[in-house]
Structures are given as structure tokens and as C-alpha cells.
Design a protein around this motif. Structure first.
Motif, mmCIF file in Angstrom:
data_model
loop_
_atom_site.group_PDB
_atom_site.id
_atom_site.type_symbol
_atom_site.label_atom_id
_atom_site.label_comp_id
_atom_site.label_asym_id
_atom_site.label_seq_id
_atom_site.Cartn_x
_atom_site.Cartn_y
_atom_site.Cartn_z
ATOM 1 N N ALA A 121 0.839 -1.203 0.000
ATOM 2 C CA ALA A 121 0.000 0.000 0.000
ATOM 3 C C ALA A 121 0.872 1.250 0.000
ATOM 4 C CB ALA A 121 -0.930 -0.009 1.209
ATOM 5 N N TYR A 142 -3.838 2.523 5.073
ATOM 6 C CA TYR A 142 -3.895 1.056 5.135
ATOM 7 C C TYR A 142 -3.595 0.580 6.557
ATOM 8 C CZ TYR A 142 -3.760 -3.667 3.243
ATOM 9 O OH TYR A 142 -4.039 -4.985 2.976
ATOM 10 N N ALA A 184 -7.329 -3.013 0.237
ATOM 11 C CA ALA A 184 -6.660 -2.244 -0.821
ATOM 12 C C ALA A 184 -7.704 -1.694 -1.787
ATOM 13 C CB ALA A 184 -5.650 -3.131 -1.551
ATOM 14 N N LEU A 217 -6.857 1.596 -4.164
ATOM 15 C CA LEU A 217 -5.528 1.303 -4.711
ATOM 16 C C LEU A 217 -5.675 0.569 -6.046
ATOM 17 C CD1 LEU A 217 -3.657 0.054 -1.507
ATOM 18 C CD2 LEU A 217 -3.651 2.330 -2.506
#
Length: 194
Positions: A94, A103, A123, A128
Motif C-alpha cells: 500500500a 492502510y 486495498a 488502490l
């Protein structure tokens, strides 16, 4: 064990050398005092420190005024926390996308669910690039980094988590706090190093 510095620090290594370029930093990177936190995402005492002392730290004038920062390092107690290693690696995946602290917070908020499927789900929740994240996690890209930091924690005298080394980055003087102590204990340590 001797210290590399001639000071009265309680750690067995040069504390300044524990701070590395690739470490996630919360606060002013040029702060005079650095709190190095060696932690384990599956450890209940680490969650207590996160909710207690670390939360208080973020509201302190030391942090808001740029005098003290926090560096996070990994100390997974793999023998008792089977998900800690992968969670640590995931946080660095992350970090690759600039979301380490978000995260980190999500892992402590969801400490009961740190299996690989959950790690990948967090995530996604944080927006992400999941293909990049999943590949990073599945390939064990940061396994050796986490292992290196675990070795650093041990060489600095850490025997359990959370383990903190508080260092004056100008003088190299340092002190250690082992355990989930209240913020007042950290304030006293910071004062002694200023």
C-alpha cells in the motif's frame, strides 16, 4: 552488548541507524525527535497503543508543531500471530501507492480479519490499483524488508510488541519503551531527550 554511541541509551544498536529512507513517516520528516514504532498488526497490545498513545501523539503539540515524528517498522511475532507477516507486507504494498497510513489504520480497525482475501479487499476499499497491489502481495515483494525490520527490532532490544525506540536525531541519544504505555510515558521520554 555494547552501544555504538557513547551515550546512555538503552538500545543495543545505534538508534539513528534504525531510521531508513524507505520507512513510512508520520509528521515532519525533519523533526528533532523520532519515535520508531516496531509493531505487529495482529497484536492486541499494538492496537491498544494505536488507539491510545499514538492517537494522543497525533493530537499533541509535539506532532502538530513538527518537533516529533513517528516512523513505523514491522515486528511480526510470527510464532503467535500467523497473519502478521502478510499484513506487514501488504502495508508496504500500500505504501508503494502512497497509502501506507490509511492502510495501517484500516488493518488496526479490522484486526480480526487479516487473511489474504481481507488484505486485498482493504486495498480495493482504499482505491488502490488492485492489480499492482495483489501482485505485490502474492509475489512476497516486501518479505525480506519485513524480515530485516524484525531483525532490527530484536537487535535494538525488542522482545515483544509494541516496542518503541525514541531517538533525538541530532544527538543520537535514545531511549526505549516496551509495551502499550500511555502517552504521558512518551512525553517524559521526549522531554528527557530534548
Amino acid at each position: 552488548r555494547t552501544t555504538e554511541t557513547g551515550t546512555n541509551d538503552q538500545t543495543a544498536v545505534n538508534a539513528k541507524s534504525l531510521i531508513e529512507e524507505n520507512d513510512p513517516v508520520l509528521g515532519d520528516p525533519n523533526a528533532e525527535i523520532t519515535i520508531i514504532e516496531f509493531s505487529d498488526f495482529q497484536c492486541p497490545f499494538c492496537a491498544r497503543a494505536f488507539e491510545g498513545a499514538i492517537s494522543d501523539f497525533k493530537q499533541s503539540s509535539y506532532f502538530t508543531g513538527g518537533q516529533v515524528n513517528l516512523v513505523y517498522k514491522h515486528f511480526p511475532l510470527n510464532s503467535i500471530h500467523p497473519y502478521a507477516q502478510k499484513a506487514a507486507e501488504a502495508s508496504l504494498c500500500a505504501d508503494e501507492q502512497g497509502k501506507f497510513w490509511e492502510y495501517h489504520d484500516m488493518l488496526f480497525a479490522n484486526q480480526a480479519a487479516l487473511d489474504t482475501t481481507s488484505l486485498k479487499s482493504y486495498a480495493q476499499q482504499l482505491g488502490l490499483n488492485t492489480q499492482q497491489f495483489n501482485s505485490c502481495l502474492d509475489d512476497g515483494k516486501y518479505k525480506s524488508e519485513v524480515n530485516k525490520e524484525l531483525a532490527q527490532a530484536t537487535s535494538a532490544g525488542g522482545q515483544g510488541t509494541p516496542f518503541f525506540v525514541i531517538v533525538n536525531t541530532n544527538t543520537g541519544d535514545a531511549t526505549a519503551i516496551s509495551g502499550a504505555y500511555p502517552w504521558s510515558q512518551f512525553e517524559a521520554a521526549i522531554q528527557s531527550l530534548l
